[in-house]
Write a protein that holds these residues in place. Sequence first.
Motif, mmCIF file in Angstrom:
data_model
loop_
_atom_site.group_PDB
_atom_site.id
_atom_site.type_symbol
_atom_site.label_atom_id
_atom_site.label_comp_id
_atom_site.label_asym_id
_atom_site.label_seq_id
_atom_site.Cartn_x
_atom_site.Cartn_y
_atom_site.Cartn_z
ATOM 1 N N TYR A 109 0.849 -1.184 0.000
ATOM 2 C CA TYR A 109 0.000 0.000 0.000
ATOM 3 C C TYR A 109 0.890 1.242 0.000
ATOM 4 C CZ TYR A 109 1.124 0.410 4.949
ATOM 5 O OH TYR A 109 1.797 0.531 6.135
ATOM 6 N N LYS A 110 0.310 2.368 -0.399
ATOM 7 C CA LYS A 110 1.037 3.637 -0.369
ATOM 8 C C LYS A 110 0.704 4.371 0.921
ATOM 9 C CE LYS A 110 2.156 4.722 -5.071
ATOM 10 N NZ LYS A 110 2.161 5.767 -6.089
ATOM 11 N N GLN B 257 4.646 0.654 0.950
ATOM 12 C CA GLN B 257 4.925 -0.073 2.191
ATOM 13 C C GLN B 257 4.428 -1.510 2.037
ATOM 14 O OE1 GLN B 257 6.572 1.306 4.805
ATOM 15 N NE2 GLN B 257 6.724 3.185 3.602
ATOM 16 N N GLU B 258 5.055 -2.405 2.765
ATOM 17 C CA GLU B 258 4.643 -3.811 2.792
ATOM 18 C C GLU B 258 4.031 -4.107 4.152
ATOM 19 O OE1 GLU B 258 4.999 -6.001 0.183
ATOM 20 O OE2 GLU B 258 5.786 -4.326 -0.997
ATOM 21 N N ALA B 259 2.996 -4.905 4.153
ATOM 22 C CA ALA B 259 2.359 -5.320 5.405
ATOM 23 C C ALA B 259 1.928 -6.777 5.265
ATOM 24 C CB ALA B 259 1.153 -4.443 5.718
ATOM 25 N N THR B 260 1.817 -7.444 6.388
ATOM 26 C CA THR B 260 1.401 -8.844 6.405
ATOM 27 C C THR B 260 0.273 -9.021 7.411
ATOM 28 O OG1 THR B 260 3.662 -9.535 5.882
ATOM 29 C CG2 THR B 260 2.171 -11.222 6.706
ATOM 30 N N ASP B 261 -0.771 -9.699 6.989
ATOM 31 C CA ASP B 261 -1.876 -10.077 7.868
ATOM 32 C C ASP B 261 -1.805 -11.589 8.053
ATOM 33 O OD1 ASP B 261 -3.153 -7.456 8.007
ATOM 34 O OD2 ASP B 261 -3.630 -7.786 5.897
ATOM 35 N N TYR B 262 -2.223 -12.061 9.216
ATOM 36 C CA TYR B 262 -2.177 -13.487 9.527
ATOM 37 C C TYR B 262 -3.592 -13.993 9.769
ATOM 38 C CZ TYR B 262 2.716 -12.427 10.050
ATOM 39 O OH TYR B 262 3.994 -12.000 9.808
ATOM 40 N N VAL B 263 -3.907 -15.140 9.151
ATOM 41 C CA VAL B 263 -5.236 -15.719 9.249
ATOM 42 C C VAL B 263 -5.109 -17.173 9.701
ATOM 43 C CG1 VAL B 263 -7.309 -16.352 7.951
ATOM 44 C CG2 VAL B 263 -6.106 -14.243 7.399
#
Length: 118
Positions: free
Chosen positions: A40-41, A48-54
Amino acid sequence: MAKSLNQVIVMGNVTRTPDIKQTPSGNSVVSFSLALNRSYKDAQDQWQEATDYVDVVAWGKLADQVAERLDTGSRALVNGRLQSRSWEQDGVKRSKLEVLAQDVTFLDAADKIEITEG
């Protein structure tokens, strides 16, 4: 009452070796977690980089196949539904929202295999 839709499709990398167990009646259940990466900007227009965990749960034959074929780092596509559960631990009420897998496609396999619940 209006009908609802509860369908989830997620694709990501397995974060830990799937944990398979047997219920007292002999039914298999496996749990694992997927890391979902996204870009995302930010406010400064920088990527930017992001990580979600499921967390994911699968039952029966699907659980057996997941435990056999997935390992840490494997890529998988999971189709299922959201479910919530709650329990009490050490006097503290806890709850969790997770994906109940209905089918899993193993994306690292040479011949991508889709296994469906049932």
